[in-house]
Design an enzyme around this catalytic site. Sequence first.
Site, mmCIF file in Angstrom:
data_model
loop_
_atom_site.group_PDB
_atom_site.id
_atom_site.type_symbol
_atom_site.label_atom_id
_atom_site.label_comp_id
_atom_site.label_asym_id
_atom_site.label_seq_id
_atom_site.Cartn_x
_atom_site.Cartn_y
_atom_site.Cartn_z
ATOM 1 N N HIS A 22 0.885 -1.196 0.000
ATOM 2 C CA HIS A 22 0.000 0.000 0.000
ATOM 3 C C HIS A 22 0.908 1.227 0.000
ATOM 4 C CE1 HIS A 22 -3.833 2.124 1.485
ATOM 5 N NE2 HIS A 22 -2.929 3.071 1.233
ATOM 6 N N LYS A 72 -8.976 -0.117 -5.828
ATOM 7 C CA LYS A 72 -9.059 0.493 -4.499
ATOM 8 C C LYS A 72 -10.371 1.244 -4.335
ATOM 9 C CE LYS A 72 -7.746 2.232 -0.520
ATOM 10 N NZ LYS A 72 -6.639 3.146 -0.242
ATOM 11 N N HIS A 116 -10.511 1.214 1.762
ATOM 12 C CA HIS A 116 -10.260 2.126 2.880
ATOM 13 C C HIS A 116 -11.517 2.058 3.747
ATOM 14 C CE1 HIS A 116 -8.577 6.020 4.626
ATOM 15 N NE2 HIS A 116 -9.710 5.810 5.275
ATOM 16 N N ASP A 118 1.429 2.500 3.552
ATOM 17 C CA ASP A 118 0.566 3.683 3.405
ATOM 18 C C ASP A 118 1.418 4.938 3.516
ATOM 19 O OD1 ASP A 118 -1.674 5.137 2.844
ATOM 20 O OD2 ASP A 118 -2.522 5.034 4.859
ATOM 21 N N HIS A 170 1.645 5.350 -1.643
ATOM 22 C CA HIS A 170 1.269 6.546 -2.423
ATOM 23 C C HIS A 170 2.536 7.131 -3.028
ATOM 24 C CE1 HIS A 170 -2.856 6.787 -0.787
ATOM 25 N NE2 HIS A 170 -2.300 6.207 0.269
ATOM 26 N N HIS A 194 -4.725 -0.775 5.712
ATOM 27 C CA HIS A 194 -4.180 -0.059 6.882
ATOM 28 C C HIS A 194 -5.073 -0.186 8.121
ATOM 29 C CE1 HIS A 194 -6.964 2.872 5.277
ATOM 30 N NE2 HIS A 194 -6.145 3.270 4.315
HETATM 31 O O1 DOR Z 1 -3.359 9.461 5.860
HETATM 32 C C1 DOR Z 1 -3.695 9.147 4.731
HETATM 33 N N1 DOR Z 1 -3.142 9.712 3.635
HETATM 34 N N2 DOR Z 1 -4.659 8.239 4.574
HETATM 35 C C2 DOR Z 1 -5.180 7.952 3.372
HETATM 36 O O2 DOR Z 1 -6.069 7.161 3.314
HETATM 37 C C3 DOR Z 1 -4.732 8.685 2.175
HETATM 38 C C4 DOR Z 1 -3.390 9.201 2.337
HETATM 39 C C5 DOR Z 1 -3.018 10.208 1.274
HETATM 40 O O3 DOR Z 1 -3.236 9.941 0.106
HETATM 41 O O4 DOR Z 1 -2.475 11.265 1.624
HETATM 42 ZN ZN ZN Z 2 -3.309 5.057 1.587
#
Ligand code: DOR
Ligand code: ZN
Length: 333
Positions: free
Chosen positions: A12, A95, A134, A240, A14, A168
């Site tokens: 997971h 997702k 999520h 995450d 970003h 998460h």
């Molecule tokens: O804290 C988070 N940041 N939780 C999420 O679900 C998304 C993520 C983000 O993309 O910044």
């Molecule tokens: Zn995330």
Amino acid sequence: MSITLNSPLDMHLHLRDEAMLKTVAPLSSETFSGAIIMPNLVPPVTTKEQLIGYKERIGSAIGDDVFTPYMTLFFKPTYTKEFLESIKDELTAIKLYPAGITTNSEGGVSGFDVEELRPTLEAMSELEIPLCIHGETNGFVMDREAEFVSIYEKLAAAFPKLTIIMEHITTKASVEALDRFENLHATITLHHLLITLDDVAGGMLQPHLFCKPIAKRPEDREALRKVALEAHPKVMFGSDSAPHPQHAKEACGCAAGVFTSPIALQVLAELFEEHSTIENLQAFVSDNAKNIYKNITIPEKTITLEKKSFVVPEKYGNVVPMYAGETLAYSIV
Ligand code: DOR
Ligand code: ZN
């Protein structure tokens, strides 16, 4: 003391886009073999063209590193079986975000009406495309995930052949749901294994530890630690790691997300060693994911961590990592 990991995976992640992508992608690709890439860009990844274009930009950002970006689409209940068949070879998972629950999730799902979601979820089930969720309601912030457990259960029961990943997880309630349904699995982040709400807001507010779902109570962290440290076969590591520029975190209206990619394996090694479970780290950061995601091919990569101090940089580009400026016990050889 050292430990060697084979093909660590981050299930997971970003990576964002443009300049941020160029800053953060190499910090994952140098240590991980692959990662599930979140689709919550602006606009979100919902078409084949967007998905392929994003995969190519990730490829350029990581250069020659051996690293597979496992691509995801942003869930829409309008995806047809025909569309999913046409994109299946490029796609690892889909997702699902509840609408408005976190960063760039405005186009997500409102209400969880099984019949409305059925055509897409049935097609995913038939095509063996895992569903990442999520799982938070829009209730009171500390209760959102626990309240969502009944929705996980409803979906798991309605689509028993669909692989569902509770993303998460942060609560004892989610950990307990894992064993009730064969098709429920979970990712666990580094930060939720380490912190509770006290670390975020118990003293002076710590914006770099603010994320969604918010860190919970000590007993929740205990439940997460138990299944992670024993490498329960239904859980896997998903950082995450969610970078935001420093000005967006240290602001009135702090963006949610903890940036952990460059420290994740070092801190996991320390945590597992402290609990005398270092032999389980391989399963938690790679082997379990391979068993849960039957549709991934994992590139070979060997990473050795040694017990030698590592001072975490204050910043990577304009992003402040978790534990900035602090000294970790393990470093990557
Ligand atoms: O804290 C988070 N940041 N939780 C999420 O679900 C998304 C993520 C983000 O993309 O910044
Ligand atoms: Zn995330």
